[in-house]
Design a protein around this motif. Structure first.
Motif, PDB file in Angstrom:
ATOM      1  N   SER A  22       0.837  -1.206   0.000  1.00  0.00           N
ATOM      2  CA  SER A  22       0.000   0.000   0.000  1.00  0.00           C
ATOM      3  C   SER A  22       0.866   1.248   0.000  1.00  0.00           C
ATOM      4  O   SER A  22       1.994   1.248   0.523  1.00  0.00           O
ATOM      5  N   LEU A  23       0.344   2.301  -0.577  1.00  0.00           N
ATOM      6  CA  LEU A  23       1.040   3.585  -0.576  1.00  0.00           C
ATOM      7  C   LEU A  23       1.101   4.148   0.841  1.00  0.00           C
ATOM      8  O   LEU A  23       0.112   4.122   1.573  1.00  0.00           O
ATOM      9  N   ASP A  24       2.264   4.642   1.213  1.00  0.00           N
ATOM     10  CA  ASP A  24       2.452   5.269   2.528  1.00  0.00           C
ATOM     11  C   ASP A  24       2.107   6.753   2.391  1.00  0.00           C
ATOM     12  O   ASP A  24       2.964   7.575   2.067  1.00  0.00           O
ATOM     13  N   LEU A  54       4.578   4.151 -12.862  1.00  0.00           N
ATOM     14  CA  LEU A  54       3.811   3.406 -11.873  1.00  0.00           C
ATOM     15  C   LEU A  54       2.302   3.567 -12.053  1.00  0.00           C
ATOM     16  O   LEU A  54       1.538   2.603 -11.869  1.00  0.00           O
ATOM     17  N   LEU A  55       1.850   4.747 -12.415  1.00  0.00           N
ATOM     18  CA  LEU A  55       0.411   5.052 -12.446  1.00  0.00           C
ATOM     19  C   LEU A  55      -0.403   4.064 -13.288  1.00  0.00           C
ATOM     20  O   LEU A  55      -1.453   3.587 -12.843  1.00  0.00           O
ATOM     21  N   PRO A  56       0.013   3.740 -14.511  1.00  0.00           N
ATOM     22  CA  PRO A  56      -0.827   2.839 -15.329  1.00  0.00           C
ATOM     23  C   PRO A  56      -0.998   1.450 -14.718  1.00  0.00           C
ATOM     24  O   PRO A  56      -1.971   0.754 -15.018  1.00  0.00           O
ATOM     25  N   ASP A  61      -6.105   3.158  -5.143  1.00  0.00           N
ATOM     26  CA  ASP A  61      -6.495   4.541  -5.388  1.00  0.00           C
ATOM     27  C   ASP A  61      -5.263   5.388  -5.735  1.00  0.00           C
ATOM     28  O   ASP A  61      -4.335   5.508  -4.919  1.00  0.00           O
ATOM     29  N   PRO A  62      -5.227   5.964  -6.947  1.00  0.00           N
ATOM     30  CA  PRO A  62      -4.039   6.720  -7.356  1.00  0.00           C
ATOM     31  C   PRO A  62      -4.009   8.165  -6.839  1.00  0.00           C
ATOM     32  O   PRO A  62      -3.059   8.899  -7.140  1.00  0.00           O
ATOM     33  N   PRO A 102      -8.711  10.762 -10.753  1.00  0.00           N
ATOM     34  CA  PRO A 102      -7.328  11.091 -10.385  1.00  0.00           C
ATOM     35  C   PRO A 102      -6.399  11.183 -11.594  1.00  0.00           C
ATOM     36  O   PRO A 102      -5.557  12.090 -11.672  1.00  0.00           O
ATOM     37  N   ILE A 103      -6.547  10.239 -12.538  1.00  0.00           N
ATOM     38  CA  ILE A 103      -5.714  10.280 -13.744  1.00  0.00           C
ATOM     39  C   ILE A 103      -6.079  11.515 -14.581  1.00  0.00           C
ATOM     40  O   ILE A 103      -5.207  12.204 -15.122  1.00  0.00           O
ATOM     41  N   ASN A 104      -7.357  11.796 -14.700  1.00  0.00           N
ATOM     42  CA  ASN A 104      -7.794  12.993 -15.421  1.00  0.00           C
ATOM     43  C   ASN A 104      -7.161  14.246 -14.818  1.00  0.00           C
ATOM     44  O   ASN A 104      -6.663  15.127 -15.534  1.00  0.00           O
ATOM     45  N   MET A 105      -7.173  14.334 -13.493  1.00  0.00           N
ATOM     46  CA  MET A 105      -6.665  15.533 -12.824  1.00  0.00           C
ATOM     47  C   MET A 105      -5.174  15.713 -13.052  1.00  0.00           C
ATOM     48  O   MET A 105      -4.708  16.829 -13.324  1.00  0.00           O
TER      49      MET A 105
END
Length: 630
Positions: A22-24, A54-56, A61-62, A102-105
């Motif tokens: 998980s993201l910290d 990493l994003l793709p 939750d990104p 989130p990706i749109n933003m």
């Protein structure tokens, strides 16, 4: 920077086990506030590249990563050229199309960097798929925050200045020719597919068809389009651009604006969109009222702007006004939603085109008639209980002063505003009318300033107990809103922007009285005070206003109203407002003394009172205790 290295190492762990690690978020948040133009470019670029890879593949939750990217690109030194260097290359079109807010933003944040330089905006304009995706996202996304950001980015790209020194002034439609200045405008208004996409997304004709929005989402898109058009209100949106597209959607003369204002909205069956449309009309005539150019060779009734011309031509002006001046012609349901909107449109029109309204003949008479009918129907009990026609008071406060001069009609709606029983909205309306035009207003002429003064004396002659009522209201702290409004009215007259009326008849039918005739109509054998501050030092104000201002603030040991905190707050707020008015009186008196050498003793008395502070000599403890003994 150690924090960047820590985050980079953490992202490597997430990339190795995207479904497990998980993201910290606490670690990621530490970067905020530590990134600046001084941050090593190679460190920042390396982290951005790592995030882009990493994003793709992220399986959670990104949002934390998109926030991190925003922090990294926030410094001004991070230009669009740097964005284009990100590896793997940013796929703007895909980032705008993917159904992930989130990706749109993050895609929008990166694209937004292009608006700072015209050369970068031109690069975006050269990518039709990106422009098309941006428009589609702006109009179609169900996420409000994403749509607003897309709107801001799109507007920024359209507004980019030629030399990168900020946006072009879009208000000045008489000089601004966007299609000659910007590749982005040419792309939007000259590319058939992109231009038609705006019509297709917003048109109700294809609602619910394959690949199209349903009717509800269409109306959301329509509202978003209207919001943008107000901000880019120029000749380009009022003229035909690609007739093949425009005529397909019923447009015959005025391009995209005609589609949006005349063809697009089903106003008869969708009252909520009708409300939005009326609000749009009000903003439209306000957005370029700076183009009004009154001259001696131009009839005042002809003063207009391209926006108002458009509304007049298509009958939208009269249709919108009718919900206010002809309520009997409309259903009760429509009036529930549209009466207030129509009143706001009318108020905007009167404020923006006062000369045209004054000489509007029947239109002016109909508005005055309706305002009078409404105000006559308000009983003293309703004024006391604040059951008031607030939208009609807004209209009244916005009417040009010339239209309120009593001998234009049998009586004037101004005389229907009471000072007893006190009502905050009524007192605020009087303050607006008596204050006169302020700097920057369209009708801030000597004529308008002299009319404001005349209206004050007309009203005072009609209501000679005005100041007695106002002071009584100002001292009734239990009615805090009315007390503050009464004090504000005193301040409005003291600071009023007034001029004298002409001594002789002039070639202006709007000025129906001369200075001597005003004095005669107000039953005064002496010249009337020329300024607001001198009006305060003349009967009947003299015996009420000045003694009130010089008195110490009241205490209210027997006041029970809403709890100790409310009482204390109300008492002090009223005292502070009174003190501010006294300061204004001092400044205006000082100007009079400098000009005439008189009234020095009044200035001395005012200074003595001011030296005692807000409470006027009562200790803070005593004043506070007085308000708290319940």
């Amino acid at each position: 920077m150690d924090i960047i290295k820590q985050i980079s190492a953490h992202l490597v762990e997430v990339a190795d086990k995207p479904a497990v690690k998980s993201l910290d978020e606490r670690l990621l948040e530490k970067l905020d506030g530590q990134v600046s133009d001084a941050t090593a470019e190679e460190d920042r670029d390396a982290l951005i590249h790592q995030l882009a890879e990493l994003l793709p593949n992220l399986q959670q939750d990104p949002t934390p990563l998109t926030i991190l990217i925003e922090i990294l690109i926030r410094p001004a030194s991070y230009t669009f050229s740097r964005v284009l260097d990100i590896q793997p290359a940013v796929d703007f079109s895909s980032g705008l199309k993917v159904p992930s807010p989130p990706i749109n933003m993050v895609t929008l944040l990166l694209l937004e960097k292009a608006k700072l330089r015209t050369s970068d905006t031109d690069i975006v304009a050269g990518k039709p798929e990106v422009v098309a995706s941006l428009i589609q996202l702006w109009l179609s996304t169900p996420d409000t925050a994403v749509s607003q950001k897309a709107h801001d980015v799109f507007l920024g790209l359209l507004s980019a200045g030629e030399e990168g020194h900020g946006p072009v002034n879009l208000e000045d439609a008489s000089h601004y020719k966007p299609h000659h200045r910007s590749l982005m405008w040419r792309r939007v208004f000259g590319d058939k597919d992109i231009y038609e996409s705006i019509f297709r997304i917003c048109s109700l004709r294809n609602a619910g068809q394959d690949g199209q929005l349903n009717k509800r989402d269409k109306t959301v898109a329509q509202a978003r389009l209207l919001d943008l058009l107000v901000k880019i209100n120029c000749e380009l949106i009022r003229s035909m651009q690609i007739e093949e597209v425009e005529r397909r959607y019923g447009v015959v003369q005025n391009g995209l604006l005609e589609f949006a204002a005349v063809r697009m909205v089903d106003y008869e069956d969708d009252v909520l969109m009708h409300m939005t449309l009326v609000d749009f009309f009000a903003e439209l005539i306000k957005s370029n009222h700076s183009l009004i150019q009154a001259s001696k060779t131009l009839e005042a009734s002809s003063i207009t702007t391209p926006s108002l011309d458009f509304l007049l031509h298509w009958g939208l002006h009269s249709r919108t006004m009718s919900y206010y001046i002809e309520p009997s012609a409309h259903s009760s349901l429509d009036l529930t939603y549209l009466y207030s909107r129509s009143a706001n449109y009318l108020a905007t029109y009167c404020s923006s085109y006062p000369e045209r309204f004054n000489r509007g003949g029947r239109e002016c008479a109909d508005v005055l008639r309706h305002v009078m009918e409404v105000l006559k129907g308000v009983s003293p009990g309703q004024w006391a209980q604040n059951m008031i026609p607030k939208h009609d008071l807004h209209v009244l406060a916005s009417l040009p002063g010339h239209s309120l001069i009593p001998n234009r009609i049998d009586r004037t709606p101004l005389f229907l505003l009471p000072t007893k029983p006190p009502n905050a909205a009524a007192l605020q309306t009087l303050a607006t009318i008596f204050r006169g035009p302020q700097g920057g207003k369209i009708d801030s002429t000597s004529s308008s300033r002299s009319v404001a003064r005349a209206l004050y004396f007309f009203y005072l002659d009609e209501n000679p107990r005005m100041w007695h009522d106002i002071i009584k209201a100002a001292e009734t702290v239990a009615l805090k809103d009315e007390a503050l409004a009464a004090i504000a009215l005193i301040g409005a007259v003291i600071n009023a922007s007034w001029d004298l009326l002409p001594t002789n008849r002039v070639n202006d039918s709007l000025l129906l009285v001369t200075e001597s005739e005003l004095a005669e109509k107000c039953h005064s054998s002496q010249p009337l005070p020329p300024s607001g501050v001198l009006a305060m030092l003349a009967p009947p104000a003299l015996g009420a206003v000045l003694p009130y201002l010089l008195r110490p603030a009241q205490t209210f040991s027997n006041l029970v109203a809403g709890g100790k905190g409310d009482v204390e707050s109300a008492a002090y707020r009223v005292a502070a407002a009174k003190f501010e008015v006294l300061l204004s009186l001092k400044e205006r008196l000082r100007e009079v003394v400098q000009e005439t050498g008189q009234l020095g003793e009044v200035v001395t008395a005012v200074n003595k009172r001011l030296a005692l502070g807000v409470l006027g000599g009562q200790s803070d403890v005593g004043g506070r205790v007085g308000t708290l003994e319940l």
